[in-house]
Design a protein around this motif. Sequence first.
Motif, PDB file in Angstrom:
ATOM      1  N   THR A 175      -8.109   6.385  -5.745  1.00 36.14           N
ATOM      2  CA  THR A 175      -8.256   5.182  -4.710  1.00 36.14           C
ATOM      3  C   THR A 175      -7.032   5.215  -3.825  1.00 36.14           C
ATOM      4  O   THR A 175      -7.266   5.205  -2.728  1.00 36.14           O
ATOM      5  N   LYS A 176      -5.767   4.748  -4.543  1.00 37.54           N
ATOM      6  CA  LYS A 176      -4.690   4.597  -3.766  1.00 37.54           C
ATOM      7  C   LYS A 176      -4.328   5.830  -2.850  1.00 37.54           C
ATOM      8  O   LYS A 176      -4.150   5.777  -1.504  1.00 37.54           O
ATOM      9  N   ALA A 177      -4.199   6.870  -3.270  1.00 40.77           N
ATOM     10  CA  ALA A 177      -3.750   8.175  -2.680  1.00 40.77           C
ATOM     11  C   ALA A 177      -4.702   8.464  -1.536  1.00 40.77           C
ATOM     12  O   ALA A 177      -4.387   8.774  -0.314  1.00 40.77           O
ATOM     13  N   THR A 211      -6.881   6.512  -0.016  1.00 39.23           N
ATOM     14  CA  THR A 211      -6.777   5.405   1.040  1.00 39.23           C
ATOM     15  C   THR A 211      -5.598   5.502   2.086  1.00 39.23           C
ATOM     16  O   THR A 211      -5.914   5.755   3.348  1.00 39.23           O
ATOM     17  N   LEU A 212      -4.522   5.747   1.542  1.00 39.86           N
ATOM     18  CA  LEU A 212      -3.492   5.765   2.449  1.00 39.86           C
ATOM     19  C   LEU A 212      -3.398   7.527   3.161  1.00 39.86           C
ATOM     20  O   LEU A 212      -3.102   7.429   4.223  1.00 39.86           O
ATOM     21  N   LEU A 255       0.878  -1.179   0.029  1.00 41.75           N
ATOM     22  CA  LEU A 255      -0.054   0.032   0.067  1.00 41.75           C
ATOM     23  C   LEU A 255       1.028   1.067  -0.003  1.00 41.75           C
ATOM     24  O   LEU A 255       0.542   2.364  -0.750  1.00 41.75           O
ATOM     25  N   ASN A 261       1.300   4.064  -3.102  1.00 43.98           N
ATOM     26  CA  ASN A 261       1.242   5.475  -2.863  1.00 43.98           C
ATOM     27  C   ASN A 261       2.507   6.406  -3.457  1.00 43.98           C
ATOM     28  O   ASN A 261       2.427   7.359  -4.225  1.00 43.98           O
ATOM     29  N   ASN A 268      -7.442   5.515 -15.019  1.00 41.28           N
ATOM     30  CA  ASN A 268      -6.018   5.990 -14.340  1.00 41.28           C
ATOM     31  C   ASN A 268      -6.476   6.912 -13.344  1.00 41.28           C
ATOM     32  O   ASN A 268      -5.781   7.178 -12.206  1.00 41.28           O
ATOM     33  N   PHE A 288      -2.160  14.795  -3.450  1.00 37.07           N
ATOM     34  CA  PHE A 288      -1.459  14.198  -4.715  1.00 37.07           C
ATOM     35  C   PHE A 288      -2.562  13.290  -5.402  1.00 37.07           C
ATOM     36  O   PHE A 288      -2.545  13.426  -6.685  1.00 37.07           O
ATOM     37  N   MET A 319       2.534   5.908  -7.248  1.00 36.45           N
ATOM     38  CA  MET A 319       1.466   6.917  -7.849  1.00 36.45           C
ATOM     39  C   MET A 319       1.952   8.386  -7.566  1.00 36.45           C
ATOM     40  O   MET A 319       1.745   9.240  -8.669  1.00 36.45           O
ATOM     41  N   ILE A 369      -4.405  15.953  -7.416  1.00 36.55           N
ATOM     42  CA  ILE A 369      -3.468  16.134  -8.730  1.00 36.55           C
ATOM     43  C   ILE A 369      -3.500  15.325 -10.072  1.00 36.55           C
ATOM     44  O   ILE A 369      -4.013  15.370 -10.964  1.00 36.55           O
ATOM     45  N   GLY A 370      -3.609  13.793  -9.288  1.00 40.84           N
ATOM     46  CA  GLY A 370      -3.894  12.762 -10.386  1.00 40.84           C
ATOM     47  C   GLY A 370      -4.955  12.850 -11.098  1.00 40.84           C
ATOM     48  O   GLY A 370      -5.068  12.534 -12.206  1.00 40.84           O
ATOM     49  N   LEU A 426       4.620  12.423 -17.133  1.00 41.39           N
ATOM     50  CA  LEU A 426       3.275  11.540 -17.078  1.00 41.39           C
ATOM     51  C   LEU A 426       3.738  10.178 -17.405  1.00 41.39           C
ATOM     52  O   LEU A 426       2.912   9.607 -18.294  1.00 41.39           O
ATOM     53  N   LEU A 442      -5.353  -2.145 -10.784  1.00 39.40           N
ATOM     54  CA  LEU A 442      -6.823  -1.881 -10.505  1.00 39.40           C
ATOM     55  C   LEU A 442      -7.555  -2.845 -10.974  1.00 39.40           C
ATOM     56  O   LEU A 442      -7.825  -3.278 -12.271  1.00 39.40           O
ATOM     57  N   ARG A 470      -4.674  15.178 -13.708  1.00 36.07           N
ATOM     58  CA  ARG A 470      -3.443  15.223 -14.612  1.00 36.07           C
ATOM     59  C   ARG A 470      -3.698  13.663 -15.644  1.00 36.07           C
ATOM     60  O   ARG A 470      -3.171  13.475 -16.829  1.00 36.07           O
ATOM     61  N   MET A 471      -4.576  12.600 -14.911  1.00 39.25           N
ATOM     62  CA  MET A 471      -4.446  11.509 -15.684  1.00 39.25           C
ATOM     63  C   MET A 471      -5.368  11.517 -16.983  1.00 39.25           C
ATOM     64  O   MET A 471      -6.156  12.132 -17.048  1.00 39.25           O
ATOM     65  N   PHE A 513      -0.718  13.304   0.407  1.00 44.26           N
ATOM     66  CA  PHE A 513      -1.181  12.138  -0.298  1.00 44.26           C
ATOM     67  C   PHE A 513      -2.547  12.446  -1.028  1.00 44.26           C
ATOM     68  O   PHE A 513      -2.698  12.263  -1.887  1.00 44.26           O
ATOM     69  N   LEU A 556      -5.328  -1.848  -4.243  1.00 42.29           N
ATOM     70  CA  LEU A 556      -4.791  -1.171  -3.543  1.00 42.29           C
ATOM     71  C   LEU A 556      -3.232  -1.183  -3.669  1.00 42.29           C
ATOM     72  O   LEU A 556      -2.491  -0.719  -2.967  1.00 42.29           O
ATOM     73  N   ILE A 595      -9.011   6.852 -11.534  1.00 39.93           N
ATOM     74  CA  ILE A 595      -9.776   5.861 -10.436  1.00 39.93           C
ATOM     75  C   ILE A 595      -8.555   5.383  -9.591  1.00 39.93           C
ATOM     76  O   ILE A 595      -8.369   5.349  -8.332  1.00 39.93           O
ATOM     77  N   GLN A 596      -7.459   4.750 -10.250  1.00 42.33           N
ATOM     78  CA  GLN A 596      -6.457   4.367  -9.704  1.00 42.33           C
ATOM     79  C   GLN A 596      -5.645   5.484  -8.695  1.00 42.33           C
ATOM     80  O   GLN A 596      -5.203   5.084  -7.537  1.00 42.33           O
ATOM     81  N   ALA A 597      -5.535   6.573  -9.403  1.00 39.37           N
ATOM     82  CA  ALA A 597      -4.928   7.709  -8.664  1.00 39.37           C
ATOM     83  C   ALA A 597      -5.667   8.146  -7.290  1.00 39.37           C
ATOM     84  O   ALA A 597      -5.188   8.228  -6.434  1.00 39.37           O
ATOM     85  N   VAL A 599       2.197  10.769 -10.609  1.00 42.62           N
ATOM     86  CA  VAL A 599       1.391  12.355 -10.816  1.00 42.62           C
ATOM     87  C   VAL A 599       2.347  13.367 -10.903  1.00 42.62           C
ATOM     88  O   VAL A 599       1.770  14.203 -11.547  1.00 42.62           O
ATOM     89  N   HIS A 642      -6.605  -3.612 -14.502  1.00 42.09           N
ATOM     90  CA  HIS A 642      -6.253  -2.461 -15.487  1.00 42.09           C
ATOM     91  C   HIS A 642      -4.719  -1.890 -14.882  1.00 42.09           C
ATOM     92  O   HIS A 642      -4.797  -1.883 -13.687  1.00 42.09           O
TER      93      HIS A 642
END
Lengths: 175, 105
Positions: free
Chosen positions: B37-39, B41-42, A84, A88, B31, B18, A91, B21-22, A100, A133, B25-26, B15, A128, B33-35, A95, A145
């Motif tokens: 979710t992860k950022a 969550t943590l 996890l 982060n 992508n 970020f 990612m 921002i994700g 990118l 994903l 920018r994505m 986080f 996660l 969703i990925q940015a 970002v 994905h």
Amino acid sequence: MTTKSIQRPEPGFVHGLFLYLLVFALWMLLVGNLDTAEMAAGAVVALIVTLASRPHLSILTGLIISPAALLPLLRYLGTFIVALVQANLDMARRVLSPSLPLQPAVVEVETKLKSPLGRLILANSITLTPGTLTVDVQDQVLLVHWVDCPPGSDLASTTQAITSKFEQHLKGFVL
Amino acid sequence: MRLIADLFLVVGAAFTLFGAIGLIRMPDVYNRIQAGTKAVTLGSLCLLIGIALLYPAWWSKLLVIGVLILITNPLGSSTIARALLKAGVKPWSKASVSQAGEADR
């Protein structure tokens, strides 16, 4: 293999007890003290919740309830937290970098886990962790994905890269 | 103790930033969703740890919140992504952009 053919043994007493203890623990955490009256109320409420959710109890049959399952569970949690944090940092790097860096693709991975619960936990873990994903679960194949898919990946290499580190611990406590 | 708590709060906020921002920018919805979710969550977990250090009496409720976030967050993201794929939203890829000659970045 269709979804119907997934083996679903009847939930036994031990699964009911597990759910009861889980609900009771949740109650105690929310109450936040060890008052006798609160504990009695919690015991009653947990019993009602357990009885009311009996039709859905079969999801718990994927769980291996035994002391030997504890060590894999802890190992899994350790792996998960490391992944996890990595996810982060990864990612954040993507970002924030001006170019990118992305190579996204939807890939398939395979799982050996049989139970719906096991696949659920695996799918959640994949979501996660770094750059992946879960999009769909079709029996033993998970659609994932992937933000940074190396060119020329096939089923074996993606499975190795994405699922194996979780699966080796997961199979210790779920079917 | 105060300093460590503040550190967790700042890291959590960073986080989450970020993640935001994700989202901007994505290139496509998967992508994003990925940015997100992860950022997030943590980020939320770090915020919860920070709060737990500041108000230790709240630890049990914060623990419940943290576990629920950990379970529901990826589940929601997967479900949204699955719905999008079923609805026929194609994932963005570098190859398809260059083929269509629309490389506008």
